[in-house]
Design an enzyme around this catalytic site. Structure first.
Site, PDB file in Angstrom:
ATOM      1  N   THR A 182      10.180  -5.771 -15.608  1.00  0.00           N
ATOM      2  CA  THR A 182      10.108  -4.837 -14.550  1.00  0.00           C
ATOM      3  C   THR A 182      10.230  -3.140 -14.945  1.00  0.00           C
ATOM      4  OG1 THR A 182      10.981  -6.646 -13.243  1.00  0.00           O
ATOM      5  CG2 THR A 182      10.927  -4.535 -12.204  1.00  0.00           C
TER       6      THR A 182
ATOM      7  N   HIS B  18      37.219 -24.779 -38.934  1.00  0.00           N
ATOM      8  CA  HIS B  18      35.863 -24.205 -38.677  1.00  0.00           C
ATOM      9  C   HIS B  18      35.458 -22.897 -39.534  1.00  0.00           C
ATOM     10  CE1 HIS B  18      34.799 -26.619 -35.345  1.00  0.00           C
ATOM     11  NE2 HIS B  18      35.697 -26.280 -34.462  1.00  0.00           N
TER      12      HIS B  18
ATOM     13  N   HIS C 100      42.699 -26.181 -35.968  1.00  0.00           N
ATOM     14  CA  HIS C 100      41.424 -26.500 -35.714  1.00  0.00           C
ATOM     15  C   HIS C 100      40.546 -25.465 -36.066  1.00  0.00           C
ATOM     16  CE1 HIS C 100      38.521 -28.788 -32.867  1.00  0.00           C
ATOM     17  NE2 HIS C 100      37.937 -27.475 -32.777  1.00  0.00           N
ATOM     18  N   GLU C 101      40.750 -24.169 -35.538  1.00  0.00           N
ATOM     19  CA  GLU C 101      39.932 -22.875 -35.594  1.00  0.00           C
ATOM     20  C   GLU C 101      40.025 -22.613 -37.123  1.00  0.00           C
ATOM     21  OE1 GLU C 101      38.193 -21.998 -33.368  1.00  0.00           O
ATOM     22  OE2 GLU C 101      39.261 -23.431 -31.855  1.00  0.00           O
TER      23      GLU C 101
ATOM     24  N   GLN D 184      11.853 -13.763 -21.528  1.00  0.00           N
ATOM     25  CA  GLN D 184      13.114 -14.234 -21.057  1.00  0.00           C
ATOM     26  C   GLN D 184      13.514 -13.256 -19.971  1.00  0.00           C
ATOM     27  OE1 GLN D 184      15.826 -15.569 -23.712  1.00  0.00           O
ATOM     28  NE2 GLN D 184      14.059 -16.292 -25.464  1.00  0.00           N
ATOM     29  N   PRO D 185      14.516 -13.681 -18.969  1.00  0.00           N
ATOM     30  CA  PRO D 185      15.288 -12.738 -18.073  1.00  0.00           C
ATOM     31  C   PRO D 185      16.108 -11.597 -18.844  1.00  0.00           C
ATOM     32  CG  PRO D 185      15.498 -15.010 -17.603  1.00  0.00           C
ATOM     33  CD  PRO D 185      14.862 -15.136 -18.944  1.00  0.00           C
ATOM     34  N   GLY D 186      15.900 -10.276 -18.308  1.00  0.00           N
ATOM     35  CA  GLY D 186      16.832  -9.368 -18.874  1.00  0.00           C
ATOM     36  C   GLY D 186      15.932  -8.768 -19.967  1.00  0.00           C
ATOM     37  N   THR D 187      14.825  -9.075 -20.328  1.00  0.00           N
ATOM     38  CA  THR D 187      14.055  -8.469 -21.638  1.00  0.00           C
ATOM     39  C   THR D 187      13.459  -6.882 -21.045  1.00  0.00           C
ATOM     40  OG1 THR D 187      12.177  -9.904 -21.215  1.00  0.00           O
ATOM     41  CG2 THR D 187      13.753 -10.268 -22.912  1.00  0.00           C
TER      42      THR D 187
END
Length: 644
Positions: A202, A421, A417-418, A196-199
């Site tokens: 390079t 959860h 609401h929170e 994945q990108p950023g792993t």
């Protein structure tokens, strides 16, 4: 010398040449006093002129009183010389200057040179950035990096131990090839890094070059493809010719999917330039003539679109998966990046690593940088754990939107609401622990409930998935219990979407429905490519589709009712948590423990009575997007990417 400096020098030379040419053609201005020819003749005859210099029709000189003058002879005057001699005036003449041979050539060829210069400029522009000259279309753009230019080593790469082991033998081979050749072993010609990108793909390639101490060519896949067919293939040939001269060496191609996509898969026809470039690369890697001593390393996050001929043995023999780091890997990565900033004594990398599931190496680097920026804003000398917590909240939940102003009623509804959860998430089985609840707007959300897993998950059980569906409906049910069904807002739209998505995948992809059985009714979603749609649904009868919809609704209704029952049984906790959120705006796990045990809520460590005024930092919004659970689960065996 960089291209920018070269272009600057080129334009300066052109400007100087143009100024010189224009100046040579422009008439020169004299500082002497202008004198008409009639007055000049009269002055000569009166004896007022001391000396003159005649240059064609231009006459300059000085009078006896020392005054300088200049005049122009309108016609050739034969009597002027006699008058000058009679009055004893010293007369001088100038030999006409003939232009040099080089000047004549330049003046006559200047228009042609100007056209050639304009043509070169436009050809450089068409060739793209990084060109080495107007006629270097087929030359490779690969940059050769020497041993001294690469300072990165394996010590700078953390969290990808398996990938480091895979590529470490490349370094051993480059240092001592005979060790492998004695037993008839051959080093892989190509290494494909997938992740994945950023792993850190390079970064790992740069570390290989730093450890091996061999010539290292680096190029991007997009540097091969140009507007002219055949240019990319020529650059591939030139790149491998340069690599042969420097062998043993490493060639690193970043984002190889730009040139290595499957041939003949374009919509409405192929791409001749890219396909020719790919064909040339296939031949150079393993064709009639081998290229010994050249190891090609490529990186991509789209291995599914690469041409099969590129992935066969003899070309990219080995695929190295550079995945997201686990909790131990994240701790090691954090320690690498923490070397660059002054760290306070209270900072524990292990605690930060546990609270950042799903973070890649680039995300963790950004986390350390954000924490350093917070410390700099507060004029701190060291980065403490407080700054890391702020940076983590900003990255995971978004920046605080303190400019928004909500009414007390809207804040109370968001708090209910929170709280819904959080309470359901605490009481359903196998759910990730509640980490933090906030009604401070962040990003696109007016309220946030965060869950953090106790450990990295690689798979999800049916019970865990159903618990996630129950907690997602906790916010909407809390609004309905307190305000009635007619007052329910659109704040649960994102919750409903995610809960429905989990339920649909449980039935159609993961085989977690007893009625439908372990069958695949819909393939995994993906991007549009190779003519496929984003979600490819299996062909099924109307009866099967109806049964799937009924099973999804049954699963959602069951968890909706469970969530509703939990909140009705704990109304006192719901009201108490709402009051705590209205007072403190953000509560953490310890305060949630007090609420669930029906104890008085302890104030936050950094809270004072002055903070009770709060920052009414919320605002009117039709939709509340809750960032209150982990990302959607993946199929069994897939790597978990829970980030929130």
């Amino acid at each position: 010398m960089s291209d920018m400096v070269k272009n600057l020098i080129l334009w300066l030379v052109i400007a100087v040449v143009l100024m010189s040419v224009f100046q040579s053609f422009s008439p020169s201005e004299s500082t002497s006093g202008q004198l008409d020819y009639t007055a000049f003749v009269q002055d000569v005859r009166r004896g007022d002129i001391r000396e003159v210099t005649i240059d064609g029709q231009t006459i300059t000189g000085s009078k006896r009183n020392g005054e300088a003058f200049e005049t122009v002879m309108p016609f050739y005057d034969d009597d002027l010389l006699n008058d000058l001699i009679k009055q004893d005036v010293r007369a001088f003449g100038k030999k006409p200057e003939e232009p040099s041979f080089i000047s004549q050539i330049f003046i006559s060829w200047f228009p042609m040179l100007l056209l050639i210069g304009v043509w070169i400029f436009f050809m450089r522009q068409m060739q793209g950035g990084g060109g080495k000259g107007a006629m270097s279309f087929g030359k490779s753009k690969a940059r050769l990096m020497s041993e001294d230019q690469i300072k990165t080593t394996f010590a700078d790469v953390a969290g990808v131990d398996e990938a480091k082991e895979e590529v470490s033998e490349l370094v051993d081979y480059l240092k001592d090839p005979s060790k492998f050749q004695r037993l008839g072993g051959k080093i892989p010609k190509g290494i494909l890094m997938v992740g994945q990108p950023g792993t850190g793909k390079t970064l790992l390639a740069r570390a290989i070059a730093g450890e091996a101490k061999v010539p290292f060519f680096t190029i991007s896949g997009s540097d091969f493809v140009e507007m002219f067919v055949g240019v990319g293939a020529s650059r591939v040939r030139d790149m491998f010719e340069q690599a042969k001269k420097a062998a043993p060496c490493i060639v690193f191609i970043d984002e190889i999917d730009a040139v290595g996509r499957q041939r003949g898969a374009g919509l409405g026809g192929g791409h001749d330039e890219r396909e020719q470039t790919l064909n040339q690369m296939l031949v150079e890697m393993d064709g009639f003539e081998g290229n010994e001593g050249i190891i090609v390393i490529a990186a991509t996050n789209r291995p599914d679109v690469l041409d099969p001929a590129l992935l066969r043995p003899g070309r990219f023999d080995r695929q190295v998966v550079v995945g997201l780091p686990d909790v131990r890997g994240r701790e090691q990565i954090l320690k690498v990046h923490m070397r660059k900033v002054p760290i306070a004594d209270d900072v524990e990398a292990s605690v930060i690593a546990r609270g950042t599931p799903g973070f890649s190496g680039a995300d963790l680097s950004n986390l350390v940088n954000e924490a350093a920026l917070f410390a700099a804003r507060g004029n701190r000398r060291k980065v403490s754990m407080e700054e890391f917590e702020k940076a983590k909240d900003k990255i995971m939940m978004g920046a605080e939107r303190k400019s928004m102003v909500m009414t007390e009623d809207e804040k109370a509804m968001t708090a209910y609401h929170e709280a819904g959860h959080a309470i359901v998430g605490r009481l359903v089985p196998e759910h990730d622990p509640v980490y933090k609840v906030s009604i401070i707007p962040r990003g696109r959300a007016l309220g946030v409930t965060m869950y953090l897993p106790e450990q990295d998950r690689v798979s999800h059980s049916k019970q865990h998935l159903e618990s996630m569906v129950s907690s997602l409906f906790g916010g909407r049910i809390a609004e309905a219990i307190i305000y009635g069904n007619d007052k329910v807002t659109t704040g649960a739209s994102n919750d409903i979407e995610r809960a429905t998505d989990i339920a649909r995948k449980m039935v159609t992809q993961w085989g977690l429905s007893e009625k439908m059985g372990p069958m695949l009714y819909a393939e995994e979603e993906g991007e549009v490519f190779l003519g496929r749609t984003a979600a490819k649904v299996k062909h099924m009868s109307d009866e099967t589709a109806r049964a799937i919809d009924e099973e999804i609704k049954l699963l959602i209704d069951r968890n909706y009712q469970r969530s509703e029952q939990i909140l009705n049984d704990n109304l006192d906790i719901l009201h108490a948590m709402k009051d705590a959120l209205m007072k403190y705006e953000t509560i953490d796990a310890k305060q949630i423990d007090d609420l669930m045990a029906r104890r008085d809520v302890r104030p936050p460590a950094d809270w004072s009575n002055n903070d009770s005024a709060g920052s009414d930092s919320s605002g009117n919004s039709d939709t509340k997007l809750d960032v209150n659970e982990s990302q959607e689960p993946k199929a069994d065996g897939a790597e978990d990417a829970e980030a929130k």
